[in-house]
Design an enzyme around this catalytic site. Structure first.
Site, PDB file in Angstrom:
ATOM      1  N   GLY A  52       0.812  -1.207   0.000  1.00  0.00           N
ATOM      2  CA  GLY A  52       0.000   0.000   0.000  1.00  0.00           C
ATOM      3  C   GLY A  52       0.844   1.255   0.000  1.00  0.00           C
ATOM      4  N   CYS A  53       0.253   2.329   0.471  1.00  0.00           N
ATOM      5  CA  CYS A  53       0.904   3.635   0.478  1.00  0.00           C
ATOM      6  C   CYS A  53       2.200   3.616   1.269  1.00  0.00           C
ATOM      7  CB  CYS A  53      -0.054   4.656   1.083  1.00  0.00           C
ATOM      8  SG  CYS A  53       0.657   6.262   1.381  1.00  0.00           S
TER       9      CYS A  53
END
Length: 218
Positions: A52-53
């Protein structure tokens, strides 16, 4: 990173959206330590994870005791496409990643893997995390040695065999070269504590990490 539309920002200001995200993102899954680990050395070691981020990954791992340095970046593609704008197009094969330099005498590779699977991201989500979607947000491990690869592969098998998650783990082991991200992405959590994405997604994860791993938290 996904940018919030005006309606989301409005809901955040009212507190309605924050409560929902905290409920979804703050829970650490109780996991065993890996049965196998990388031997400690007198010199620092490096791990590279994608989930993810990279703002979120960095926010969690920079709070782990024994972590000496974290760098947000891109892995899985070529040097010529390792920029945020190009990676965001979902055509470069890069994943938003975090390079972690750590003291293996204070925290082991296996312990970092446990944090990675328990709270840093959801390893059962395919090509997405929270509000972010696309292959650049995939769950991946980029082993820096054959031993790391063996330990990571064995841990995934261990967790799957124990049915540690309600769905199968989709984390892949990949090879690649890590390229640091732009300066404005580095330590974004620390420099922008009131940014909506940080408030909604990163702060609950950091709080959950500290609550679940008090012995590992700074």
């Amino acid at each position: 990173m996904t940018r919030f539309p005006a309606i989301a920002l409005s809901l955040l200001g009212s507190g309605l959206l924050l409560g929902c995200s905290a409920a979804e993102a703050q829970h650490a899954v109780s996991l065993p330590l890996p049965k196998h680990d990388v031997s400690a050395t007198a010199t620092p070691q490096t791990a590279v994870f994608a989930g993810g981020c990279f703002w979120t990954q960095q926010a969690v791992f920079e709070n782990v005791k024994g972590v000496l340095l974290t760098t947000a970046g891109y892995d899985g593609g070529t040097a010529g496409t390792a920029t945020y704008d190009q990676v965001s197009s979902e055509t470069t094969r890069h994943a938003e990643s975090l390079r972690i330099t750590f003291d293996p005498r204070r925290v082991t590779y296996g312990q970092l893997l446990r944090v990675f699977f328990s709270i840093a991201h959801d390893p059962t989500e395919l090509n997405r995390q929270g509000p972010d979607t696309g292959a650049s947000y995939r769950s991946a491990i980029f082993p820096q040695s054959p031993v790391q690869a063996a330990v990571a592969r064995a841990y995934i098998a261990q967790l799957d065999a124990a049915h540690a998650f309600p769905k199968p783990i989709v984390t892949h082991l990949e090879t690649g070269t890590f390229y640091p991200a732009e300066a404005y992405h580095q330590h974004f959590y620390d420099r922008n504590p009131d940014y909506p994405y940080v408030v909604m997604w990163d702060k609950p994860k950091v709080a959950a990490f500290k609550a679940a791993f008090p012995a590992l938290a700074r």
